[in-house]
Design an enzyme around this catalytic site. Structure first.
Site, mmCIF file in Angstrom:
data_model
loop_
_atom_site.group_PDB
_atom_site.id
_atom_site.type_symbol
_atom_site.label_atom_id
_atom_site.label_comp_id
_atom_site.label_asym_id
_atom_site.label_seq_id
_atom_site.Cartn_x
_atom_site.Cartn_y
_atom_site.Cartn_z
ATOM 1 N N HIS A 43 3.641 14.697 -43.497
ATOM 2 C CA HIS A 43 2.439 13.948 -43.114
ATOM 3 C C HIS A 43 1.187 14.613 -43.688
ATOM 4 C CE1 HIS A 43 0.152 11.383 -40.180
ATOM 5 N NE2 HIS A 43 -0.730 12.365 -40.319
ATOM 6 N N GLU A 44 1.038 15.903 -43.438
ATOM 7 C CA GLU A 44 -0.156 16.604 -43.912
ATOM 8 C C GLU A 44 -0.162 16.706 -45.434
ATOM 9 O OE1 GLU A 44 -2.464 16.963 -41.860
ATOM 10 O OE2 GLU A 44 -1.279 16.645 -40.043
ATOM 11 N N GLU B 196 -5.102 8.070 -43.447
ATOM 12 C CA GLU B 196 -3.883 8.105 -42.639
ATOM 13 C C GLU B 196 -2.773 7.294 -43.295
ATOM 14 O OE1 GLU B 196 -1.840 9.740 -39.445
ATOM 15 O OE2 GLU B 196 -3.828 10.165 -40.284
ATOM 16 N N HIS C 101 -1.830 13.653 -46.750
ATOM 17 C CA HIS C 101 -3.291 13.790 -46.707
ATOM 18 C C HIS C 101 -3.778 14.630 -47.888
ATOM 19 C CE1 HIS C 101 -4.388 11.911 -42.937
ATOM 20 N NE2 HIS C 101 -3.575 12.667 -42.222
#
Length: 488
Positions: A256-257, A286, A260
């Site tokens: 997830h990160e 997101e 980003h």
């Protein structure tokens, strides 16, 4: 100095402040000695205020006026002017002394929140939140709004979005997802998700390399609450939280990160000198983290490709067939923790926070009433009992950081991610083959060309419309979830 050079120099100076503040914040959340917290909060407050003053000064106002009267601005310079003017008009309404006091408060509040969560002590954090909410209400009044004070706070995270629009969107999501969740079959025997932290660290680094997160311009560290932070275009860092009881949190949280971070690494660096660096909105940001976490990381193509190495790293998986593992990774059921929620129920976690935030800002809910309201909505929407504030109202850092208006972006991110992925797949039917073979270069190139490089030069609506040919719609997300959970 030529006018446009002065304009760019202004944003170069702000970028220098941002870099220093970001590095101090990263250190505060990862390895700063505990006793340093008060002084660090003061330093961050001072630097943030100095940057704020440069954005609201008379000299910058004169520069704005001169730019508005200038001829021959390029389209990107005109966009820079438009964004900067709107931000100036908002910032100029906040007295500098109030801004400095507020920034110092949230720096202190985040440290207090961390301790309160660790000790499951709501009373340690509540006084800070009361002050933060009071500031947020005051800021909403300063900014002004047409119908709901929460609209004024949404701009910083999702420009153009309103409470009226979000209410309609979230109602649509509930109507589509709740029946689908109710149709889910009973899950099979639970798998053991425990794993030694050192093994998790090795796998996280392996997966980051597989999806081509550029570690020569980033790094991974541990923290209480995972985040990505941009020091500069060549230094985009991520953190994760290791849980030896459930390694899925770290593995997919890292994906997830990394999503980003990949976005930030691929924004056109020239936009920083125009104030247009960073994501188009938090919802678009997101969408990129969720693309890597869910649409890639939890897919059959990706998991099947990494499963042999995962089994080798973690021998207990050697007796588990892939289909059982895949079903376990994608299991859907109501839960307590937002960052551990599955794709189906995640939006309900966001809707709960959205409704609580609206009520806090509108003044129909007090901070003292917040834990009880949180527990009630979790029971009503997800059917779960909240055993502690640490697993309830204290679980997220966002309110401690003053990020009111941020949470809706998470649900919007799912909607955007589904729309963008559907378009990517339509243009490149070989997408799953790329993922299965670890060929992420073409995927990253498509994302860079269509999404990442634009930074803030396009609004969220402009970006989605340009890439997909449609306005925001929940239909691609519903199609994706229905297809996936009809087979899991």
């Amino acid at each position: 100095m030529e006018l446009t050079k002065q304009w760019r120099e202004h944003f170069k100076q702000l970028r220098a402040f941002d870099e220093a503040i970001s590095l101090l914040y990263w250190d505060m959340r990862t390895q700063m000695p505990e006793q340093s917290a008060p002084l660090r909060a003061e330093t961050i407050g001072y630097l943030s205020t100095e940057a704020f003053k440069r954005q609201t000064s008379e000299s910058f106002k004169r520069l704005l006026d001169e730019m508005e009267g200038a001829d021959g601005l390029t389209p990107i310079e005109s966009r820079s002017l438009s964004v900067a003017k709107t931000q100036y008009e908002r910032n100029a309404k906040i007295p500098p002394e109030e801004y400095q006091a507020y920034v110092t408060l949230v720096s202190e509040a985040e440290t207090a929140w961390e301790k309160a969560k660790e000790r499951d002590d709501w009373g340690m954090f509540a006084p800070y939140l009361e002050k933060i909410v009071a500031y947020q209400r005051k800021f909403a009044d300063y900014f002004g709004y047409a119908s709901h004070p929460y609209d004024a706070l949404l701009y910083d995270f999702e420009p153009g979005m309103t409470v009226a629009q979000l209410d309609r969107l979230f109602e649509g999501l509930r109507d589509e997802l709740v029946p689908l969740i109710r149709q889910l079959k009973q899950a099979g025997a639970p798998l053991d998700w425990s794993m030694d932290q050192k093994a998790q660290e090795r796998i996280c680094h392996d997966w980051m390399r597989v999806v081509d997160y550029d570690l020569s311009r980033g790094r991974l560290d541990a923290t209480v609450h995972p985040f990505e932070i941009t020091i500069n275009r060549r230094d985009v860092r991520i953190t994760t939280k290791y849980d030896e009881a459930d390694y899925r949190n770290a593995l997919f949280g890292t994906m997830h990160e990394a999503g980003h971070a990949t976005y930030e690494q691929q924004i056109d660096a020239a936009l920083d000198e125009l104030g247009l660096g960073g994501g188009a909105s938090m919802g678009i940001h997101e969408s990129q983290s969720l693309f890597f976490e869910n649409f890639v990381g939890r897919s059959v193509a990706f998991l099947k490709s990494v499963y042999p190495s995962l089994q080798a790293e973690h021998p207990p998986l050697s007796s588990i067939d892939f289909e059982t593992f895949y079903a376990g990774v994608n299991e859907a059921k109501p839960s307590l923790i937002r960052i551990e929620a599955d794709e189906l129920t995640y939006s309900l976690h966001i809707i709960i926070r959205y409704e609580l935030e609206k009520a806090l800002i509108q003044g129909t809910l007090s901070v003292a009433e917040l834990p009880a309201a949180w527990n009630r909505l979790y029971k009503e929407y997800l059917g779960v009992d909240v055993p502690s504030d640490a697993k309830g109202v204290l679980q997220d850092v966002h309110w401690a950081g003053g990020s009111f208006g941020y949470f809706p972006s998470y649900a919007l991110g799912l909607v955007y991610a589904a729309q963008l992925t559907e378009t990517l797949r339509a243009q490149h039917p070989e997408l799953d083959t790329w993922i299965a073979s670890g060929e992420f270069g073409p995927i990253k190139q498509w994302l860079e060309t269509n999404v990442h490089r634009h930074g803030k030069s396009l609004t969220p609506n402009e970006l989605i419309r340009e890439v997909t040919g449609e306005d925001i719609s929940v239909r691609p997300l519903v199609r994706y979830l229905t297809a996936k959970y009809g087979t899991v």
